[in-house]
Design an enzyme around this catalytic site. Structure first.
Site, mmCIF file in Angstrom:
data_model
loop_
_atom_site.group_PDB
_atom_site.id
_atom_site.type_symbol
_atom_site.label_atom_id
_atom_site.label_comp_id
_atom_site.label_asym_id
_atom_site.label_seq_id
_atom_site.Cartn_x
_atom_site.Cartn_y
_atom_site.Cartn_z
ATOM 1 N N ARG A 111 36.458 13.822 39.528
ATOM 2 C CA ARG A 111 36.396 14.809 38.458
ATOM 3 C C ARG A 111 35.370 14.488 37.386
ATOM 4 N NH1 ARG A 111 41.872 16.373 35.387
ATOM 5 N NH2 ARG A 111 42.459 16.775 37.560
ATOM 6 N N HIS A 158 37.376 24.151 45.325
ATOM 7 C CA HIS A 158 37.794 23.552 44.049
ATOM 8 C C HIS A 158 39.175 24.063 43.641
ATOM 9 C CE1 HIS A 158 36.596 21.151 40.599
ATOM 10 N NE2 HIS A 158 37.058 22.077 39.776
ATOM 11 N N TYR A 213 31.846 40.208 33.747
ATOM 12 C CA TYR A 213 30.706 40.927 33.181
ATOM 13 C C TYR A 213 29.360 40.293 33.517
ATOM 14 C CZ TYR A 213 34.308 43.074 30.258
ATOM 15 O OH TYR A 213 35.407 43.753 29.821
#
Length: 886
Positions: free
Chosen positions: A32, A78, A122
């Protein structure tokens, strides 16, 4: 109560917590928070790039919805929250976060003011062109693949990047028990460093630092001091101080500090709000208004100052209290073969080169395997269809076979083919059986065999493999390399910078109004005595050049003000000016008081050299005749706000300062044409807090105009210049040695025609002389044009003055035959500087009230009057009569 078939195992809670916490911490460290040293990526960034690679969202394709990309990465690779993937992808697209962004975002991806990006439904994204290099050769078995979280797919454990991503983009992450914070660097510099390492594996870190100079942050700014950079490169840990890039302008008739670049990772909006609060709290006085005028053309933050504020003082307060100065703590920790390690610059380059070498080997093996497979098939073609008889035989076998399997078996037995070759023959289209196609097959076979030979040579020759790495790195530099964005202010640290700044000869000029610059030009023309002169550097209205000094970039400059304070600058810290530049106000470079003025300089060598600073002395002279000698060591540690060099009493001011070695002679001249000569030993060395001693006794209505230091009596002569253009050379021996504190002897016959004495200088025949008047006109001539004459004479005309013009300054320069004047009457504008290793300066005194003797008793005044009468009589009789001492 236990159900049937279940067992309860007693476990020590301490052991369980320890085991679970270690598993968790290792998962965070390895999977990570820390980047891999090879590709410089954390798992989430690697998965984003690989997910976009799988979606074919390359730089030459259209943008794809961010939500589509995030969903694909989440579903395949993931298994965490969508915000973790989207936030990572957004940062990869922000040019102020990554030095070389890897994602091309379309839409609102946030701002430097901390504005959040638009929702992923968006925005759209695709890979940047540079990411193609990170993913290059991924399909050629160059890296190992591992199962994804549910073993349904595979993902690369590392990417075969051609970009040294760990260095050029850096990394940051907080693991368990450790953290990483790696600075970004310039790609061109890193590539040069990698190539230097490939050429010499034993290269030292200091040698690598000649290529990889310092971190290069995406937001630009200035690295203040070099010690932290050096520590980071050598040890993997270091504290780098970052400053905003600023300049000074006049806005609405006020001085203003203009910020064009801020330190890395600073939130601009928060910084401005915090600064406003500090102004209200009066922790930062002097700021009238703060405005953010940033737009799409670039950043521009305006700190408009109050009328009485000193820009440099306000700027230092901003550096001290606001994010205009921050620090970046480098901690180079990355995963090396799955284990976290602290890495220096050479370690990072070494592991990247090893990774590229492995990629080259595996890529070559893959290409060789493919080439051999193709050659094997082409050999089958050649064996079957090389002649018409064999081709006819093969066609007959195929036509007479009951099934494709029978046909394959027949071909294998007849032509001694492998299973793959026989299948390729069966799959061959009829069009390939024409004569032209047969020629193509033979040509392809020859080409494939040549390729196989080349690939085998690469695998057998390590030097070729490293040459390939180097060549690919240079191609990357050619495609994506750019200039540095972050400047380096080496003076902010203690490191010697001789290896970084060329030790060029430059000329520093300071105008009467206090504007300073340095230049390396040498266009001053040499003219005959009495010439008109050339136009010097442009100055502001009613301003003129007052100080001229030649120095090298590595030298130090001590500035002494008329109030007796001393300030320190390295020569390269002085802003460079063009031919016509006015220069920078010296108040913006040193924290000089508003009503103070620089009156003298000393150019020295290394102030950290204890032997040098203890051997040399600083000798100062004031307008009222006070001399003070102090060891240079006392001035070797100036502070930002300056230090007190000499105590200046009322109606007095510091005129000059010179560097001596303890065995020189001091000569002091006055406005009325008097001069005294005495050994330096007569003025004992005193501490920096002392007042000094009397150097010359002044008559009423007289004041000191300058001081020279004589080191070679036999070869040096004394040059004096009057304000109306008259000058004279006389021998040093003409001035007999006296005790300190006398009234001196006549050095120039002062008349209304000559005007008062304005400058004194020690010269030799080999020297040049430059004279500058208050209108900015300069003339350069050879000292050997002036014959040595008696000291009680009027002298000769040195420069023709127009109207009411007067001489402002004289400077001693070395003659440079390469810049001799070809046209004595050119009107070309020239910079107010000359190239010379030995330039000494004598300045015109300030106009104003006459000096008042500190020894004002009646007996002394009466003695002055008697001496004045004797001197007047001597002038009228045109006799060279020496004055008596006090």
């Amino acid at each position: 109560m236990n159900t049937e078939g279940e067992r309860v195992l007693p476990i020590n809670i301490v052991d369980e917590m320890k085991s679970s916490y270690i598993d968790y911490s290792m998962s965070v460290i390895v999977s990570r928070a820390l980047p891999d040293v090879r590709d410089g990526l954390k798992p989430v960034h690697r998965r984003v790039l690989y997910g976009m690679y799988g979606l074919n969202v390359f730089s030459n394709r259209k943008h794809l919805k961010s939500a589509r990309i995030v969903g694909d990465v989440l579903g395949k690779y993931h298994p965490h929250g969508d915000s973790s993937v989207y936030d990572a992808m957004v940062r990869m697209a922000q040019p102020w976060s990554l030095r070389y962004p890897q994602v091309d975002g379309q839409g609102n991806f946030g701002s430097m003011d901390g504005d959040p990006p638009a929702a992923m439904r968006y925005t759209e994204a695709r890979l940047k062109k540079i990411s193609d290099e990170i993913l290059a050769d991924l399909d050629k078995d160059t890296v190992d693949f591992q199962n994804n979280f549910d073993d349904s797919l595979t993902e690369p454990s590392v990417l075969p990047t051609r970009i040294p991503n760990l260095l050029v983009n850096g990394a940051s992450g907080i693991a368990v028990g450790m953290a990483t914070n790696m600075a970004p660097h310039n790609l061109s510099e890193v590539v040069d460093g990698i190539c230097a390492y490939i050429d010499n594996r034993e290269i030292t870190i200091d040698e690598l630092m000649k290529h990889v100079i310092a971190p290069d942050f995406p937001t630009g700014g200035i690295i203040y001091g070099y010690d932290g950079v050096r520590d980071a490169f050598h040890t993997g840990r270091g504290r780098i101080v970052l400053r905003a890039k600023v300049n000074f302008e006049e806005v609405h008739n006020r001085n203003a500090i203009i910020v064009t670049e801020i330190p890395y990772q600073v939130n601009k909006a928060e910084m401005i709000i915090r600064t406003s609060e500090l102004v209200k709290e009066e922790k930062i006085p002097g700021i009238y208004e703060i405005r953010d005028e940033s737009d799409r053309r670039g950043m521009r933050i305006v700190y408009e100052l109050k009328n009485d504020a000193i820009p440099n003082v306000v700027l230092n307060l901003l550096y001290k209290y606001t994010a205009l100065q921050t620090s970046f703590s480098v901690n180079n920790i990355a995963l090396v073969q799955g284990r976290p390690e602290q890495l220096n610059l050479k370690d990072i380059i070494h592991h990247f080169v090893d990774h590229r070498h492995e990629v080259i080997v595996r890529r070559t093996q893959h290409e060789l395997k493919k080439a051999q497979e193709r050659a094997h098939i082409l050999e089958g073609f050649m064996r079957v269809i090389a002649t018409q008889d064999s081709l006819d035989k093969a066609i007959a076998i195929i036509r007479n076979s009951a099934s494709p399997a029978d046909a394959k078996e027949g071909l294998i037995q007849e032509f001694d083919l492998s299973d793959i070759q026989a299948q390729a023959i069966l799959d061959l289209r009829l069009a390939r059986l024409t004569g032209m196609e047969l020629d193509k097959i033979r040509a392809e076979y020859d080409e494939i065999m040549s390729l196989i030979k080349d690939l085998e040579d690469i695998l057998a020759n390590e030097s070729r493999r490293f040459e390939i790495i180097k060549q690919e790195m240079l191609e990357v530099k050619e495609k994506y390399g750019d200039e540095r964005r972050t400047d380096i202010d080496y003076a902010g640290g203690d490191m010697s910078i001789e290896d970084f700044i060329p030790n060029e000869t430059v000329v520093v000029t300071i105008s009467h109004a206090g504007y300073i610059k340095r230049t390396s030009l040498s266009e001053y023309r040499i003219q005959s005595r009495g010439g008109v002169g050339n136009k010097a550097a442009t100055t502001r209205d009613e301003d003129f050049l007052e100080y001229i000094v030649s120095a090298t970039n590595h030298q130090y400059m001590l500035f002494f003000t008329e109030k007796g304070k001393c300030y320190w600058l390295r020569v390269f810290e002085i802003p460079e000016g063009s031919r016509t530049a006015k220069g920078r106000a010296i108040q913006n470079l040193i924290n000089i008081e508003a009503d103070d003025k620089v009156k003298a300089y000393i150019r020295t060598n290394d102030l950290k050299d204890e032997e040098y600073v203890n051997q040399m002395n600083v000798v100062m002279i004031t307008k009222n005749g006070t001399v003070k000698k102090t060891s240079l060591e006392a001035y070797s540690r100036p502070r930002t706000n300056g230090i007190n060099a000499i105590e200046i009493r009322d109606n007095d001011q510091l005129l000059g300062a010179r560097l001596t070695d303890g065995s020189s002679e001091i000569m002091i001249a006055t406005r009325n044409g008097k001069c005294i000569r005495f050994p330096e030993e007569k003025a004992r060395a005193v501490g920096r807090g002392s007042i000094g001693v009397r150097g010359i006794s002044l008559e009423d209505n007289d004041e000191v105009i300058g001081m020279i230091i004589v080191n070679d009596v036999a070869s040096e002569s004394v040059l004096v210049v009057s304000e109306k253009g008259y000058g004279k050379r006389s021998a040093v021996e003409d001035y007999r040695i006296t005790n300190r504190g006398g009234k001196g002897v006549i050095t120039l016959n002062i008349t209304e025609k000559t005007g008062n004495l304005i400058a004194i200088q020690n010269v030799q025949d080999g020297d040049g002389l430059m004279i500058i008047n208050k209108s900015g006109v300069a003339i350069r001539m050879g000292v050997d044009e002036l014959r040595v004459m008696g000291r009680n004479t009027q002298g000769v005309k040195l420069i023709n003055l127009k109207g009411n013009d007067e001489i402002a300054a004289i400077a001693k320069v070395e003659m440079d035959k390469e810049v001799e004047d070809e046209d004595e009457h050119t009107d070309e504008e020239l910079p107010g500087a000359v190239l010379s290793d030995q330039v000494e300066f004598s300045n015109a005194p300030q106009t104003g009230d006459n000096a008042i003797s500190n020894m004002g008793d009646e007996k002394y005044l009466k003695k002055i009057e008697e001496d004045e009468q004797k001197e007047q009589k001597a002038i009228e009789d045109a006799q060279d009569e020496e004055e008596t001492d006090e």
